[in-house]
Design a protein around this motif. Structure first.
Motif, PDB file in Angstrom:
ATOM      1  N   VAL A 174       1.026  -1.125  -0.002  1.00 51.16           N
ATOM      2  CA  VAL A 174       0.042   0.176   0.068  1.00 51.16           C
ATOM      3  C   VAL A 174       1.005   1.098  -0.116  1.00 51.16           C
ATOM      4  N   ILE A 175       0.914   1.783  -1.269  1.00 48.27           N
ATOM      5  CA  ILE A 175       1.670   3.117  -1.252  1.00 48.27           C
ATOM      6  C   ILE A 175       1.047   4.223  -0.880  1.00 48.27           C
ATOM      7  N   TRP A 176       1.190   5.192   0.396  1.00 47.03           N
ATOM      8  CA  TRP A 176       0.051   5.978   0.885  1.00 47.03           C
ATOM      9  C   TRP A 176       0.670   7.233   0.977  1.00 47.03           C
ATOM     10  N   GLY A 177      -0.073   8.036   0.180  1.00 44.42           N
ATOM     11  CA  GLY A 177       0.504   9.379   0.276  1.00 44.42           C
ATOM     12  C   GLY A 177       1.632   9.823  -0.212  1.00 44.42           C
ATOM     13  N   THR A 178       2.382   9.026  -1.012  1.00 46.27           N
ATOM     14  CA  THR A 178       3.737   9.274  -1.746  1.00 46.27           C
ATOM     15  C   THR A 178       3.539   8.841  -3.234  1.00 46.27           C
ATOM     16  N   ASN A 179       4.246   9.746  -4.109  1.00 53.23           N
ATOM     17  CA  ASN A 179       4.247   9.275  -5.553  1.00 53.23           C
ATOM     18  C   ASN A 179       5.743   9.077  -5.809  1.00 53.23           C
ATOM     19  N   PRO A 180       5.939   7.807  -5.590  1.00 52.75           N
ATOM     20  CA  PRO A 180       7.404   7.368  -5.754  1.00 52.75           C
ATOM     21  C   PRO A 180       7.946   7.238  -7.281  1.00 52.75           C
ATOM     22  N   VAL A 181       6.937   7.125  -8.207  1.00 48.66           N
ATOM     23  CA  VAL A 181       7.480   7.183  -9.643  1.00 48.66           C
ATOM     24  C   VAL A 181       8.143   8.553  -9.847  1.00 48.66           C
ATOM     25  N   ALA A 182       7.668   9.525  -9.119  1.00 49.63           N
ATOM     26  CA  ALA A 182       8.421  10.845  -9.162  1.00 49.63           C
ATOM     27  C   ALA A 182       9.243  11.081  -8.314  1.00 49.63           C
ATOM     28  N   THR A 183       9.085  10.690  -7.049  1.00 48.58           N
ATOM     29  CA  THR A 183       9.823  11.309  -5.903  1.00 48.58           C
ATOM     30  C   THR A 183      10.676  10.506  -5.215  1.00 48.58           C
ATOM     31  N   GLY A 199       3.226 -12.122  -7.375  1.00 52.65           N
ATOM     32  CA  GLY A 199       1.514 -11.704  -7.698  1.00 52.65           C
ATOM     33  C   GLY A 199       1.050 -10.878  -6.653  1.00 52.65           C
ATOM     34  N   ALA A 200       1.840 -10.086  -5.986  1.00 54.99           N
ATOM     35  CA  ALA A 200       1.278  -9.067  -5.098  1.00 54.99           C
ATOM     36  C   ALA A 200       0.607  -8.002  -5.995  1.00 54.99           C
ATOM     37  N   LYS A 201      -0.373  -7.350  -5.148  1.00 53.69           N
ATOM     38  CA  LYS A 201      -1.126  -6.155  -5.474  1.00 53.69           C
ATOM     39  C   LYS A 201      -0.573  -5.098  -5.142  1.00 53.69           C
ATOM     40  N   ILE A 202      -0.702  -3.800  -5.727  1.00 49.86           N
ATOM     41  CA  ILE A 202      -0.050  -2.501  -5.366  1.00 49.86           C
ATOM     42  C   ILE A 202      -1.622  -1.732  -5.310  1.00 49.86           C
ATOM     43  N   ALA A 203      -1.765  -1.155  -4.239  1.00 48.14           N
ATOM     44  CA  ALA A 203      -2.657  -0.267  -3.714  1.00 48.14           C
ATOM     45  C   ALA A 203      -2.014   1.007  -3.726  1.00 48.14           C
ATOM     46  N   VAL A 204      -2.509   2.236  -4.349  1.00 46.63           N
ATOM     47  CA  VAL A 204      -1.952   3.495  -4.133  1.00 46.63           C
ATOM     48  C   VAL A 204      -3.159   4.655  -3.689  1.00 46.63           C
ATOM     49  N   VAL A 205      -2.702   5.373  -2.740  1.00 49.58           N
ATOM     50  CA  VAL A 205      -3.821   6.300  -1.968  1.00 49.58           C
ATOM     51  C   VAL A 205      -3.353   7.686  -2.379  1.00 49.58           C
ATOM     52  N   ASP A 206      -3.988   8.474  -3.056  1.00 45.60           N
ATOM     53  CA  ASP A 206      -3.364   9.781  -3.455  1.00 45.60           C
ATOM     54  C   ASP A 206      -4.837  10.567  -3.900  1.00 45.60           C
ATOM     55  N   VAL A 207      -4.484  11.817  -3.927  1.00 43.68           N
ATOM     56  CA  VAL A 207      -5.569  12.732  -4.146  1.00 43.68           C
ATOM     57  C   VAL A 207      -5.682  13.285  -5.557  1.00 43.68           C
ATOM     58  N   TYR A 208      -4.571  12.617  -6.498  1.00 41.25           N
ATOM     59  CA  TYR A 208      -4.900  12.577  -8.110  1.00 41.25           C
ATOM     60  C   TYR A 208      -4.142  11.329  -8.499  1.00 41.25           C
ATOM     61  N   ARG A 209      -4.771  11.057  -9.803  1.00 39.10           N
ATOM     62  CA  ARG A 209      -4.173   9.905 -10.541  1.00 39.10           C
ATOM     63  C   ARG A 209      -2.704  10.557 -11.015  1.00 39.10           C
ATOM     64  N   SER A 210      -1.894  10.107  -9.926  1.00 38.73           N
ATOM     65  CA  SER A 210      -0.435  10.284 -10.170  1.00 38.73           C
ATOM     66  C   SER A 210       0.172   9.609 -10.845  1.00 38.73           C
ATOM     67  N   PRO A 211       1.563   9.430 -11.462  1.00 41.68           N
ATOM     68  CA  PRO A 211       2.258   8.503 -12.222  1.00 41.68           C
ATOM     69  C   PRO A 211       2.250   7.408 -11.595  1.00 41.68           C
ATOM     70  N   THR A 212       2.242   7.321 -10.113  1.00 38.59           N
ATOM     71  CA  THR A 212       2.240   6.291  -9.335  1.00 38.59           C
ATOM     72  C   THR A 212       0.845   5.375  -9.172  1.00 38.59           C
TER      73      THR A 212
END
Ligand SMILES: Nc1nc2c(c(=O)[nH]1)N[C@H]1C(S)=C(S)[C@@H](COP(=O)(O)OP(=O)(O)OC[C@H]3O[C@@H](n4cnc5c(=O)[nH]c(N)nc54)[C@H](O)[C@@H]3O)O[C@H]1N2
Ligand SMILES: Nc1nc2c(c(=O)[nH]1)N[C@H]1C(S)=C(S)[C@@H](COP(=O)(O)OP(=O)(O)OC[C@H]3O[C@@H](n4cnc5c(=O)[nH]c(N)nc54)[C@H](O)[C@@H]3O)O[C@H]1N2
Ligand code: SF4
Ligand SMILES: [Mo]
Length: 717
Positions: A174-183, A199-212
């Protein structure tokens, strides 16, 4: 062999920039010039990958606009006219002006100001040795980490967590409140490895559809400042559906029954109203987390740059406590490893010069320190409130004298500090003397009286630590600096000499300081580090996973934190600490939209910049194109704004012109301006931080860069 080809060397170093990845680098050098830069494959965190902006570092190192000689202002303040002077003239003038400022108002009128433009411990923090030796106003850093770090420590008591490489062993990341593709691109390396290999799933919590978020299996798009609401609803479902690990909670948490009762009404429907995320998606995410023991939460900084940011971070760290995920390899929550290094910074920062201030010690200790010959340390001033400080606000000045002289290294407050109108007015003060040591003519340097040319990381020796990993890396001098550039350490030493500042550190070389620091910290010697290039200092599994308990006397995670007592060194508490919610909760101190300001603005980082750095490199600037406002197409249509038109974005603090970019990847009412462009890159010359506020985030300060209510109207071209 072609006789014209020069032998190519590979230099080993660390990326010096303010990025949690702190990549181990391999740098092609020929003819004293920086060529291609690659990520080291031998370093298991960097794993051969670095970001595009640093891969092209030659463009920055050999940029025609690099500062190469000391300059004195000849035009009006901020006009940008300078003439070359010698180093001696420049240093003499700075020393004279500092003495003059101290004579009129006392030593605290001088404020050395710095930040993390370089993360090298010697070059970044050595300025504090001068501050301490002279009794100048001390610097309380707050612009970046305080809400995140205090929020993390509120629960765990310690600023560290599971080995970040374990992300590759998770079944849900769960990638929460960070945009690692950029940062911090390396987070993606390890997360994607988990997906490929397990086969892990990746969840991303953000306020816009970031590159991550573009890469996520589970995109979680919420409204800004509502992360704690989401975390509460997730935990509500975990308790409700018997996915909480009650045995773990009993052993490792302070008051699980209290939390369960508190969450009874924090339902997915309650959170939907706050976050904008459909309740069904909240349920699905909660079930995924509850049913996946190896859930690794990678919590970033972005979601904590709100007035309720510390509360949000704490709420997120409660999730693995409720599920017991901390116990598993590939499970738990990681934010930063800052606590694992435990450097002895006596020499770098001159900590042995600091006697306790009478007002900082209890009466008994105060008596003891009366006989202490060491200089009385100066007051501590808040980095983020530089605008208020330069405006003479008595509260921001901590009741002391005005600031009339500054020495600035590795930071560009005239672009990056909040409440820019005040910051710029402050730097324009005729009675303020400013010397800026820089690599480029930044907007801060352009406001200075004296500008000094600085080396880059390949041109001096330094020592680095990874915030987002666990490596200590050496960054040795690899090439000669251009022109008359000098390192931070050299300049601090030269000023110390002129000012009569006493400390053995000033006369030592950076290599001697590095060697002493390594040895004093129990990390071997410089010679050993030089041989190995980097050290993996990851704590053992049981410590990293809190198997022996959390870092409190009773070993129990604080689900109910003591906000006033968070163990974070600060000159005082900041913001409305007394109003902080006792339990994880949606704390409604954010700048919620209202009739006058109906939108919520977030200033997410642009991928090709790093704060204000790389705005000077042509390839980064052309990739980012121009300062834009990302706005939902229906909101743009309702405002009658077409793509490419200028919008005027106003907060209570200022106005900025941005080109409209309709973007469907935000919730209605939320707008994003990727940052940080120079002010001057904007039509009208006002940059994004004209909109942001400097009111401190509770409990230990910081700026709520992503928490702004704004009004949007058609702009004037
Ligand atoms: N390319 C690039 N890299 C950088 C930087 C840069 O400016 N550009 N800056 C460097 C520095 S100094 C730092 S501290 C790190 C910071 O790196 P991160 O930890 O990634 O933090 P931020 O960059 O502030 O923001 C990350 C994301 O948080 C999102 N966000 C904003 N508000 C909220 C919210 O309320 N909730 C949620 N869930 N998400 C929110 C933003 O949209 C953004 O996508 O990055 C470093 N790396
Ligand atoms: N709107 C908005 N504003 C923000 C943020 C945001 O997300 N949105 N993020 C905030 C955050 S997290 C941070 S950390 C701050 C960072 O803001 P800044 O501190 O300004 O960040 P940098 O761009 O990393 O570094 C500043 C300067 O350091 C110089 N420098 C690099 N190395 C050296 C050296 O060895 N010696 C000297 N003398 N100079 C050197 C570089 O040339 C650069 O100009 O910005 C904050 N401002
Ligand atoms: S990802 Fe971060 S640490 Fe790595 S090279 Fe890029 S800016 Fe530097
Ligand atoms: Mo930062």
């Amino acid at each position: 062999m072609n006789q014209h080809s020069l032998p190519s060397l590979t230099g080993y170093s660390a990326c010096p920039h303010d990025c949690p990845s702190t990549c181990a680098l391999e740098i092609d050098i020929s003819g004293g010039r920086i060529g291609r830069v690659r990520g080291s494959s031998a370093n298991s965190y960097t794993a051969g990958i670095i970001c595009a902006k640093v891969a092209r570092y030659g463009e920055r190192a050999h940029h025609p606009d690099r500062l190469t000689q000391p300059l004195r202002r000849i035009g009006a303040k901020g006009e940008g006219r300078f003439a070359p002077i010698s180093w001696d003239e420049a240093l003499d003038e700075i020393a004279d002006r500092f003495r003059g400022a101290a004579q009129v108002h006392g030593k605290e009128a001088v404020w050395p100001y710095y930040y993390a433009g370089t993360m090298g411990l010697v070059m970044r923090d050595g300025i504090n040795r001068l501050t301490h030796a002279m009794g100048y106003s001390r610097f309380f850093s707050s612009i970046c980490v305080n809400p995140a770090w205090s929020g993390f420590m509120a629960g765990t008591g310690r600023l560290a967590g599971p080995d970040p490489r374990e992300m590759a062993k998770a079944d849900l990341v769960v990638i929460w409140g960070t945009n690692p593709v950029a940062t911090q691109v390396n987070v993606m390396t390890h997360a994607i490895r988990a997906r490929k290999e397990r086969g892990a799933k990746i969840a991303v919590v953000d306020v816009y559809r970031s590159p991550t978020m573009e890469q996520a299996d589970i995109p979680v798009l919420i409204r800004p400042g509502t992360d704690a609401a989401l975390a509460c609803a997730i935990m509500h479902v975990l308790f409700r559906d018997d996915l909480a690990d009650r045995a773990y909670l009993t052993e490792f948490a302070d008051d699980p029954a209290g939390l369960e009762a508190h969450l009874e009404h924090r339902t997915p429907e309650w959170a939907q109203a706050l976050t904008g995320l459909p309740a069904a998606e909240i349920e699905a995410l909660a079930h995924a987390i509850g049913r996946t023991p190896k859930t690794f939460i990678r919590a970033g900084y972005g979601f904590t740059r709100s007035r309720n940011g510390a509360v949000a971070m704490h709420a997120v760290t409660c999730i693995p406590t409720v599920t017991g995920a901390w116990r598993h390899e590939g499970g738990g929550a990681f934010h930063t490893n800052s606590a694992i290094y435990r450097w002895n910074k006596t020499l770098i920062e001159g900590l042995d010069l600091l006697a306790p201030r009478f007002d900082e010690v209890d009466s008994q200790a105060g008596e003891a320190s009366q006989g202490d010959a060491r200089p009385r340390p100066g007051r501590q001033l808040d980095q983020s409130r530089i605008g208020d400080i330069l405006a003479g606000d008595p509260d921001a000045l901590a009741g002391g004298p005005p600031v009339t002289a500054m020495f600035i290294q590795n930071t560009n407050p005239v672009s990056v500090a909040p409440d820019q109108a005040r910051v710029r007015a402050g730097f324009a003060r005729e009675d303020l003397f400013v010397a800026v040591h820089e690599q480029f003519m930044t907007e801060t340097a352009a406001m200075a009286d004296i500008v000094l040319p600085a080396t880059m990381f390949t041109e001096h020796d330094d020592l680095y630590q990874g915030g987002g990993n666990q490596y200590v890396i050496l960054g040795p001098k690899l090439v000669e600096p251009p022109g008359e550039c000098r390192s931070n350490h050299e300049v601090i030493g030269a000023l110390a000499e002129r000012l009569g500042a006493q400390h053995r550190g000033f006369a030592m070389s950076p290599r001697e300081i590095i060697d002493w620091t390594l040895q004093a910290t129990g990390r071997g010697t410089l010679a050993e580090l030089e041989e190995k290039r980097f050290l993996d200092v990851q704590p053992d599994f049981a410590t990293a996973h809190y198997l022996k308990g959390f870092n409190w006397p009773d070993g129990k995670f604080r689900l109910k934190p003591d906000w006033a007592g968070v163990p974070y060194a600060a000159p005082s508490k900041f913001g409305p600490v007394a109003d902080m919610p006792p339990w994880p909760d949606h704390w409604n101190v954010i700048e919620e939209a209202n009739e006058a300001y109906p939108f919520r603005l977030v200033t997410s980082p642009a991928r090709s910049f790093l704060n204000s750095t790389f705005t000077e490199t042509p390839s980064s600037a052309s990739r980012e194109k121009r300062p834009e406002l990302m706005i939902h197409p229906e909101d743009a249509a309702a405002l009658g704004l077409a793509a490419g038109e200028l919008a005027c974005v106003a907060s209570a603090r200022g106005e900025v012109l941005l080109h409209v970019r309709p973007f469907a990847g935000v919730r209605r009412g939320v707008v994003v301006a990727e940052s940080i462009w120079p002010n001057r890159a904007h039509e009208g010359g006002q940059g994004i931080n004209a909109l942001t506020g400097a009111d401190p985030v509770a409990p230990v300060g910081g700026a709520a860069f992503h928490d702004n209510r704004v009004r949007i109207t058609r702009g004037e071209g």
